[in-house]
Design a protein around this motif. Structure first.
Motif, PDB file in Angstrom:
ATOM      1  N   VAL A  84       0.873  -1.166   0.000  1.00  0.00           N
ATOM      2  CA  VAL A  84       0.000   0.000   0.000  1.00  0.00           C
ATOM      3  C   VAL A  84       0.912   1.217   0.000  1.00  0.00           C
ATOM      4  CG1 VAL A  84      -1.715   1.259   1.334  1.00  0.00           C
ATOM      5  CG2 VAL A  84      -1.730  -1.216   1.376  1.00  0.00           C
ATOM      6  N   HIS A  85       0.554   2.266  -0.744  1.00  0.00           N
ATOM      7  CA  HIS A  85       1.369   3.481  -0.681  1.00  0.00           C
ATOM      8  C   HIS A  85       1.149   4.131   0.687  1.00  0.00           C
ATOM      9  CE1 HIS A  85       3.160   7.290  -1.459  1.00  0.00           C
ATOM     10  NE2 HIS A  85       3.519   6.924  -2.675  1.00  0.00           N
ATOM     11  N   PRO A  86       2.236   4.363   1.450  1.00  0.00           N
ATOM     12  CA  PRO A  86       2.059   4.835   2.833  1.00  0.00           C
ATOM     13  C   PRO A  86       1.380   6.204   2.929  1.00  0.00           C
ATOM     14  CG  PRO A  86       4.369   4.883   2.186  1.00  0.00           C
ATOM     15  CD  PRO A  86       3.652   4.158   1.112  1.00  0.00           C
ATOM     16  N   ASN A  87       1.471   7.016   1.884  1.00  0.00           N
ATOM     17  CA  ASN A  87       0.864   8.345   1.976  1.00  0.00           C
ATOM     18  C   ASN A  87      -0.544   8.394   1.401  1.00  0.00           C
ATOM     19  OD1 ASN A  87       2.995   9.530   3.276  1.00  0.00           O
ATOM     20  ND2 ASN A  87       4.065   9.979   1.371  1.00  0.00           N
ATOM     21  N   ARG A  88      -1.052   7.229   1.006  1.00  0.00           N
ATOM     22  CA  ARG A  88      -2.392   7.204   0.444  1.00  0.00           C
ATOM     23  C   ARG A  88      -3.350   6.777   1.559  1.00  0.00           C
ATOM     24  NH1 ARG A  88      -1.604   4.034  -4.525  1.00  0.00           N
ATOM     25  NH2 ARG A  88      -0.925   5.910  -5.582  1.00  0.00           N
ATOM     26  N   ALA A  92      -8.671   5.736  -0.354  1.00  0.00           N
ATOM     27  CA  ALA A  92      -8.155   5.974  -1.711  1.00  0.00           C
ATOM     28  C   ALA A  92      -7.537   4.695  -2.276  1.00  0.00           C
ATOM     29  CB  ALA A  92      -7.127   7.100  -1.704  1.00  0.00           C
ATOM     30  N   HIS A  93      -6.860   3.937  -1.414  1.00  0.00           N
ATOM     31  CA  HIS A  93      -6.249   2.680  -1.850  1.00  0.00           C
ATOM     32  C   HIS A  93      -7.331   1.729  -2.378  1.00  0.00           C
ATOM     33  CE1 HIS A  93      -3.724  -0.871  -1.897  1.00  0.00           C
ATOM     34  NE2 HIS A  93      -4.589  -1.500  -1.137  1.00  0.00           N
ATOM     35  N   GLN A  95     -10.294   2.591  -3.312  1.00  0.00           N
ATOM     36  CA  GLN A  95     -11.024   3.211  -4.426  1.00  0.00           C
ATOM     37  C   GLN A  95     -10.391   2.901  -5.766  1.00  0.00           C
ATOM     38  OE1 GLN A  95     -11.272   7.230  -3.041  1.00  0.00           O
ATOM     39  NE2 GLN A  95     -13.458   7.068  -2.587  1.00  0.00           N
ATOM     40  N   TRP A  96      -9.066   3.020  -5.846  1.00  0.00           N
ATOM     41  CA  TRP A  96      -8.471   2.758  -7.150  1.00  0.00           C
ATOM     42  C   TRP A  96      -8.561   1.281  -7.499  1.00  0.00           C
ATOM     43  CZ3 TRP A  96      -4.516  -0.488  -8.337  1.00  0.00           C
ATOM     44  CH2 TRP A  96      -3.518  -0.741  -7.399  1.00  0.00           C
ATOM     45  N   ARG A 124      -3.794   8.131   6.513  1.00  0.00           N
ATOM     46  CA  ARG A 124      -2.804   7.554   5.606  1.00  0.00           C
ATOM     47  C   ARG A 124      -2.430   6.144   6.087  1.00  0.00           C
ATOM     48  NH1 ARG A 124       2.135   8.804   8.031  1.00  0.00           N
ATOM     49  NH2 ARG A 124       3.232   8.062   6.195  1.00  0.00           N
TER      50      ARG A 124
ATOM     51  N   VAL B   6      -8.277   5.245 -12.834  1.00  0.00           N
ATOM     52  CA  VAL B   6      -7.492   4.558 -11.796  1.00  0.00           C
ATOM     53  C   VAL B   6      -6.151   5.252 -11.600  1.00  0.00           C
ATOM     54  CG1 VAL B   6      -6.225   2.444 -11.265  1.00  0.00           C
ATOM     55  CG2 VAL B   6      -8.557   2.299 -12.145  1.00  0.00           C
ATOM     56  N   ILE B   9      -6.533   8.593  -9.908  1.00  0.00           N
ATOM     57  CA  ILE B   9      -6.714   8.469  -8.444  1.00  0.00           C
ATOM     58  C   ILE B   9      -5.375   8.208  -7.780  1.00  0.00           C
ATOM     59  CG2 ILE B   9      -7.771   7.117  -6.577  1.00  0.00           C
ATOM     60  CD1 ILE B   9     -10.065   6.451  -8.467  1.00  0.00           C
ATOM     61  N   LYS B  10      -4.609   7.265  -8.381  1.00  0.00           N
ATOM     62  CA  LYS B  10      -3.322   6.903  -7.786  1.00  0.00           C
ATOM     63  C   LYS B  10      -2.406   8.103  -7.707  1.00  0.00           C
ATOM     64  CE  LYS B  10      -2.619   2.317  -9.598  1.00  0.00           C
ATOM     65  NZ  LYS B  10      -1.633   1.600 -10.391  1.00  0.00           N
ATOM     66  N   SER B  13      -3.728  10.933  -5.204  1.00  0.00           N
ATOM     67  CA  SER B  13      -3.990  10.616  -3.803  1.00  0.00           C
ATOM     68  C   SER B  13      -2.699  10.549  -3.003  1.00  0.00           C
ATOM     69  CB  SER B  13      -4.787   9.313  -3.684  1.00  0.00           C
ATOM     70  OG  SER B  13      -4.121   8.268  -4.335  1.00  0.00           O
ATOM     71  N   THR B  14      -1.560  10.915  -3.622  1.00  0.00           N
ATOM     72  CA  THR B  14      -0.329  11.056  -2.849  1.00  0.00           C
ATOM     73  C   THR B  14       0.188  12.477  -3.072  1.00  0.00           C
ATOM     74  OG1 THR B  14       1.064  10.318  -4.664  1.00  0.00           O
ATOM     75  CG2 THR B  14       0.274   8.630  -3.154  1.00  0.00           C
ATOM     76  N   ARG B  15       1.143  12.871  -2.253  1.00  0.00           N
ATOM     77  CA  ARG B  15       1.525  14.281  -2.287  1.00  0.00           C
ATOM     78  C   ARG B  15       2.639  14.616  -3.267  1.00  0.00           C
ATOM     79  NH1 ARG B  15       1.871  15.068   3.997  1.00  0.00           N
ATOM     80  NH2 ARG B  15       2.244  12.870   3.673  1.00  0.00           N
ATOM     81  N   THR B  70       7.691   4.484  -7.367  1.00  0.00           N
ATOM     82  CA  THR B  70       7.058   4.325  -6.051  1.00  0.00           C
ATOM     83  C   THR B  70       6.111   3.127  -6.055  1.00  0.00           C
ATOM     84  OG1 THR B  70       5.349   5.910  -6.664  1.00  0.00           O
ATOM     85  CG2 THR B  70       7.147   6.745  -5.330  1.00  0.00           C
ATOM     86  N   PHE B  74       6.639   0.387  -3.152  1.00  0.00           N
ATOM     87  CA  PHE B  74       5.633   0.035  -2.150  1.00  0.00           C
ATOM     88  C   PHE B  74       4.809  -1.186  -2.528  1.00  0.00           C
ATOM     89  CE2 PHE B  74       6.192   4.692  -1.501  1.00  0.00           C
ATOM     90  CZ  PHE B  74       6.866   4.584  -0.299  1.00  0.00           C
ATOM     91  N   GLY B  75       5.167  -1.859  -3.617  1.00  0.00           N
ATOM     92  CA  GLY B  75       4.471  -3.095  -3.966  1.00  0.00           C
ATOM     93  C   GLY B  75       3.110  -2.886  -4.604  1.00  0.00           C
ATOM     94  N   THR B  76       2.695  -1.620  -4.791  1.00  0.00           N
ATOM     95  CA  THR B  76       1.364  -1.422  -5.371  1.00  0.00           C
ATOM     96  C   THR B  76       1.336  -1.859  -6.839  1.00  0.00           C
ATOM     97  OG1 THR B  76       1.960   0.865  -5.728  1.00  0.00           O
ATOM     98  CG2 THR B  76       0.569   0.398  -3.846  1.00  0.00           C
TER      99      THR B  76
END
Lengths: 303, 253
Positions: A84-88, A92-93, A95-96, A124, B6, B9-10, B13-15, B70, B74-76
């Motif tokens: 999982v992206h740690p800042n998401r 949101a995780h 949702q996508w 997050r 998709v 969103i990805k 949803s991060t900064r 990333t 992070f394995g996504t």
């Protein structure tokens, strides 16, 4: 249903998974058991089409994973709670993931509720505890309401409450008729969770059976007898075809016999017994014995 | 279309994409502001307003590389390929979203720089966008940022590590392309075909560079016309991206 047929994965000269064939039936929790490094995770990644098998194939309801249409609706998996992206945010995780397989957004809130993360959905994911991450991973696996579920070491690092929750949860999923495959390196855990067991060591299949069968077959049942006439009794038992070994002064351990049979032999010879007790081998010992030759990284013990 | 949503969103949803976009804009426009405020050599040409575009380009390329590294970090990416096992379509969707975003940032940087120069320069008699060349200098920044992002995305997908991908991109663009020119005899000829050198010719190339001091800005060398230069840069970016697709498809996720 999951079918692995001659599944093999080689990395250079190392064979991680070696000609592995097994089936996982619906409506039951199947434990996928083996020591660390036995090839469980590699096998699970091949089931999901993430790793390409060097030989063999694995089918889900008769199709390879890559041929499934919107696969999250057929197969849900939790291989690593940290994917999982740690800042998401948790929401949101999900949702996508939902969007990618045409799963309605309200399902996101449903699964958050099922795993009890509704309150932290906007936080997050990087700040989650291991237990919460694990729940988020399970929520992701459940998104598509799949018939087949895979969990890789889901109870690792969880507290007893979390372990109990996951165990009941998986049994509930199986009771709904789903196919549930759970990997673990702990036989004692699997004995409580799984009805069927696929046991592997060094990438090879060691056994596939029900958990009860596996436990009975692999734990040696013995009878311990203590008698002042141990020598004589030993000889008589050997005559009857039982295996006998001495275990200290006047104590015999008899294999392949029930305590009834040992008692009858002693009575037949008119011998005094001070103790007659059936012994049950421990699960962990049995597991170690079975996979002992196939543990990849041995620790030096004793000496 | 779903996959575009998709990837959107990805990304949002991060900064880090937001920071990268702000930084790309801020650097380019900010440096241009300094240049414009200090322009004392007669009227400021359109070229003078955009030659800081390379700073933003590097940042936008870092953003594009991050968009894929990333996912590996992070394995996504595994979750992505689990959701869409053909692998190619989510990567193409990602490229579409990132490239479009980079192009928008480029347009904002180009026109932002030009607009600010208009406000700050002492003599703006040469700044009006009158010819096709003038428009290419400014709007071309958007095109180059888009193509650069595609190139960086390909590098990121091949290397899979943020540090590796970012170093490769920056060392290549900032160091290697200049150092190559120092090789005796053949250096100049090689440099003419280096992708970033060629890309800057698309922005800066002009039949009449009269308004620019001789040593200002990136070199505008090369055998190709400005639009030919852009085609060459795009071809390299597409090639890199296609190679990355082939590798991603074959490799264990």
């Amino acid at each position: 249903m999951i079918e692995a047929i001659g599944l093999t994965k080689r990395y250079g000269n190392t064979v991680a998974v070696d000609d592995l064939s097994f089936t996982v039936e619906p409506g039951r929790v199947t434990g996928f058991l083996g020591p660390n490094g036995a090839g469980k995770s590699t096998t699970m990644r091949m089931i999901l089409g993430l790793d390409r098998p060097s030989a063999g194939k694995v089918l889900i309801d008769g199709k390879p994973y890559a041929k499934l249409d919107r696969p999250l609706r057929t197969v849900g998996a939790l291989l690593d709670a940290k994917w999982v992206h740690p800042n998401r945010s948790a929401r949101a995780h999900l949702q996508w993931l939902a969007k990618s397989n045409g799963i309605p957004q309200r399902r996101v809130d449903e699964v958050l509720d099922v795993v009890g993360l509704t309150k932290v959905a906007k936080r997050r994911a990087g700040g989650f505890s291991l237990g919460m991450s694990q729940r988020l991973g399970i929520a992701g696996a459940l998104l598509g309401d799949p018939k087949v579920l895979l969990f890789d070491e889901p109870v690792n690092g969880l507290d007893p409450e979390g372990i109990l929750w996951i165990r009941r949860f998986m049994q509930g999923l199986a009771a709904e008729g789903r196919t549930v495959l759970v990997s673990s390196h702990l036989l004692s855990e699997m004995a409580l969770t799984a009805q069927d067991l696929v046991v592997i060591g060094r990438g090879k299949l060691i056994s596939q059976s029900t958990t009860t069968e596996f436990v009975e077959r692999s734990t040696e049942n013995t009878v311990r007898v203590r008698s002042p006439h141990a020598d004589k009794l030993g000889a008589m038992l050997v005559d009857k075809g039982f295996t006998v070994r001495e275990d200290g002064e006047g104590v015999l351990i008899v294999s392949g016999a029930t305590s009834d049979q040992v008692g009858e032999v002693a009575a037949g010879g008119g011998l005094v017994l001070h103790e007659l007790s059936p012994q049950r081998g421990s699960l962990e010992e049995a597991f170690m014995q079975l996979t002992g030759d196939s543990v990849e990284y041995h620790a030096e013990t004793g000496k | 279309m779903t996959l575009l949503a998709v990837e959107r969103i990805k990304l949002f949803s991060t900064r880090s994409p937001w920071w990268c976009m702000l930084l790309a804009l801020g650097l380019t426009v900010g440096i241009t502001a300094i240049i414009a405020g200090n322009w004392n050599e007669g009227p400021m040409p359109v070229l003078g307003a955009v030659f800081a575009h390379t700073f933003g380009l590097y940042v936008v390329m870092v953003m594009a590389a991050l968009a894929v590294t990333t996912e590996y970090r992070f394995g996504t990416i595994k979750a992505t390929f689990q959701a869409v096992p053909d692998r190619i379509s989510p990567m193409v969707a990602k490229a579409a979203v990132v490239t479009a975003l980079a192009a928008l940032v480029g347009l904002a940087a180009g026109f932002g720089s030009w607009g600010l120069s208009w406000l700050l320069a002492g003599d703006t008699s040469q700044l009006a966008l009158e010819s096709a060349n003038d428009w290419r200098h400014v709007a071309g920044v958007g095109l180059v940022y888009g193509a650069g992002a595609l190139l960086a995305l390909g590098v990121g997908a091949l290397v899979r590590q943020t540090a590796g991908a970012v170093s490769i991109i920056l060392v290549f663009a900032l160091v290697l392309e200049s150092v190559v020119g120092l090789i005796p005899n053949i250096g100049d000829d090689i440099q003419k075909w280096m992708p970033f050198t060629v890309a800057s010719k698309f922005i800066m190339g002009d039949p009449d560079q009269g308004g620019m001091p001789a040593d200002a800005g990136p070199p505008t060398v090369g055998a190709l016309s400005p639009w030919g230069s852009f085609g060459y840069f795009v071809a390299i970016a597409v090639a890199m991206f296609v190679i990355s697709l082939v590798v991603v498809k074959r490799r264990d996720a």
